[in-house]
Design a protein around this motif. Structure first.
Motif, short mmCIF file in Angstrom:
data_model
loop_
_atom_site.label_atom_id
_atom_site.label_comp_id
_atom_site.label_asym_id
_atom_site.label_seq_id
_atom_site.Cartn_x
_atom_site.Cartn_y
_atom_site.Cartn_z
N LEU A 137 -14.94 36.31 21.81
CA LEU A 137 -14.74 37.24 20.69
C LEU A 137 -13.39 36.99 20.06
N GLU A 138 -13.33 36.97 18.73
CA GLU A 138 -12.07 36.88 18.00
C GLU A 138 -12.02 37.99 16.96
N GLY A 139 -10.87 38.64 16.84
CA GLY A 139 -10.73 39.70 15.84
C GLY A 139 -9.29 40.12 15.67
N ASN A 140 -8.99 40.77 14.56
CA ASN A 140 -7.65 41.28 14.27
C ASN A 140 -7.61 42.78 14.50
N ILE A 141 -6.45 43.27 14.95
CA ILE A 141 -6.26 44.70 15.20
C ILE A 141 -4.92 45.12 14.61
N ASP A 142 -4.89 46.27 13.97
CA ASP A 142 -3.68 46.76 13.32
C ASP A 142 -2.78 47.51 14.30
N ILE A 143 -2.05 46.75 15.09
CA ILE A 143 -1.08 47.28 16.03
C ILE A 143 -0.23 46.11 16.51
N ASP A 144 0.99 46.40 16.95
CA ASP A 144 1.80 45.30 17.48
C ASP A 144 1.30 44.90 18.85
N ALA A 145 1.40 43.62 19.16
CA ALA A 145 0.80 43.06 20.37
C ALA A 145 1.38 43.67 21.65
N LEU A 146 2.69 43.90 21.69
CA LEU A 146 3.31 44.40 22.90
C LEU A 146 2.79 45.79 23.28
N THR A 147 2.66 46.67 22.29
CA THR A 147 2.17 48.03 22.57
C THR A 147 0.78 48.02 23.17
N LEU A 148 -0.12 47.25 22.58
CA LEU A 148 -1.49 47.22 23.09
C LEU A 148 -1.55 46.50 24.44
N TYR A 149 -0.80 45.44 24.58
CA TYR A 149 -0.76 44.70 25.85
C TYR A 149 -0.29 45.59 26.99
N GLU A 150 0.79 46.31 26.79
CA GLU A 150 1.32 47.18 27.85
C GLU A 150 0.31 48.27 28.21
N ASP A 151 -0.37 48.81 27.22
CA ASP A 151 -1.37 49.84 27.49
C ASP A 151 -2.54 49.27 28.30
N MET A 152 -3.04 48.11 27.90
CA MET A 152 -4.17 47.51 28.61
C MET A 152 -3.78 47.07 30.01
N ALA A 153 -2.56 46.55 30.15
CA ALA A 153 -2.13 46.05 31.45
C ALA A 153 -1.82 47.18 32.43
N MET A 154 -1.17 48.24 31.94
CA MET A 154 -0.64 49.26 32.83
C MET A 154 -1.55 50.49 32.99
N LYS A 155 -2.58 50.62 32.17
CA LYS A 155 -3.41 51.82 32.25
C LYS A 155 -4.91 51.49 32.35
N LEU A 281 -11.66 49.25 20.71
CA LEU A 281 -10.26 48.92 20.91
C LEU A 281 -9.44 49.22 19.66
N ARG A 282 -10.01 48.99 18.50
CA ARG A 282 -9.32 49.34 17.26
C ARG A 282 -9.10 50.84 17.16
N GLY A 283 -10.11 51.62 17.54
CA GLY A 283 -9.95 53.07 17.54
C GLY A 283 -8.88 53.51 18.51
N HIS A 284 -8.83 52.87 19.69
CA HIS A 284 -7.81 53.19 20.68
C HIS A 284 -6.42 52.81 20.17
N ALA A 285 -6.32 51.67 19.50
CA ALA A 285 -5.04 51.23 18.95
C ALA A 285 -4.54 52.22 17.91
N ALA A 286 -5.44 52.72 17.07
CA ALA A 286 -5.05 53.71 16.06
C ALA A 286 -4.55 54.99 16.73
N ALA A 287 -5.20 55.38 17.82
CA ALA A 287 -4.76 56.58 18.56
C ALA A 287 -3.38 56.37 19.18
N LEU A 288 -3.13 55.17 19.70
CA LEU A 288 -1.82 54.86 20.28
C LEU A 288 -0.73 54.97 19.22
#
Length: 292
Positions: A137-155, A281-288
């Motif tokens: 899967l390839e896609g773009n998401i409107d959030i900075d990479a570090l914020t989403l990465y830390e959320d996915m990795a740590m939670k 994931l896009r919805g989650h990114a918007a919530a973050l």
């Protein structure tokens, strides 16, 4: 008068014969669908209609042999297990990440199966590797990479709150500062719930943030008779910045669902699950972002 009766009787017998021949022909065609060449079956089962898939799965399973307890004999019974003792975890995930990244970086062999654009529903590709169908899967998401990465990795335990494909997910063991062992239960679709036990590892490598995973066994979570234990083969999600508050996400999924039917029967459902994941994931990114 007698001749007329015989004529009528002859016509009735002829009609019955025609009906019997047509019925036999339909039955033959219906059964032959299950014996069609693999390429033809793949085209049929990528129709994208979940009702068609569910009917075909039921039809296929109905023709499988049963053991003396009445359970289905899995076609891939006896599949290999990943080594999973404590001192092997690091080696297992290191090798899995290398394997997944190598496949993700291979440009040849991928066929686009779904999607319109990177900013739309994303692009989903498939290819064959080690005899399996692998998904990308390839896609773009409107959030900075570090914020989403830390959320996915740590939670990881919060995944079920935003990923509609997941019912439950929790950490079984912390291996080190960048690795853990997770239990995950998928939502029922056209197949029953699948559960997984896998090791995850996260790190930044060059411009990419990586979260890789592969199935292992763990003493705290043996196979549950209520669910089918599936195997996650070398898998990786990676993301990188492509602009202010915008990232590119790539996900390689290599999974053995421990099916009693060929993968092609549920392939379109997996393709849909990948685009659903991107939407979630896009919805989650918007919530973050709304909480920062």
């Amino acid at each position: 008068m007698k001749s007329s009766k015989w004529t009528t009787l002859s016509r009735c017998l002829l009609l019955v014969l025609v009906i019997l021949l047509v019925t036999a022909g339909v039955t033959h065609v219906t059964r032959s669908n299950l014996k069609a060449p693999a390429d033809d079956l793949e085209e049929i089962y990528e129709s994208g209609n979940p009702h068609v898939e569910a009917l075909k799965v039921a039809e296929y399973e109905a023709n499988l042999p049963q053991d003396n307890k009445g359970k289905r004999l899995l076609e891939n019974e006896g599949r290999s297990k990943k080594p999973a003792s404590n001192n092997q975890y690091s080696e297992v995930i290191t090798n899995a990440q290398k394997s997944a990244m190598a496949l993700l970086d291979t440009e040849a062999g991928w066929t686009k199966k779904r999607g319109d654009s990177l900013d739309g529903e994303g692009l989903v590709y498939t290819r064959t590797a080690e005899g399996d169908t692998v998904f990308k899967l390839e896609g773009n998401i409107d959030i900075d990479a570090l914020t989403l990465y830390e959320d996915m990795a740590m939670k990881p335990q919060e995944v079920a709150t935003w990923n509609t494909n997941v019912v439950e997910q929790r950490v079984l063991e912390k291996v080190d500062n960048s690795s853990d062992i997770v239990y995950s239960l998928s939502r029922k679709s056209i197949v029953s719930n699948r559960d997984f036990v896998f090791i995850r590892h996260w790190e930044k490598k060059d411009e990419w943030y990586l979260v890789s995973s592969v199935s292992v066994t763990h003493p705290s979570k043996p196979e549950d008779p209520n669910y089918v234990r599936a195997e996650q083969k070398p898998t990786v999600i990676r993301m990188k910045e492509i602009g202010p508050n915008k990232l590119r996400l790539e996900w390689l999924l290599h999974v053995d669902l421990n099916l009693s039917v060929p993968m092609m029967f549920v392939k379109s459902s997996l393709l849909q699950a990948m685009t659903t994941f991107l939407k979630d994931l896009r919805g989650h990114a918007a919530a973050l972002l709304s909480h920062t």
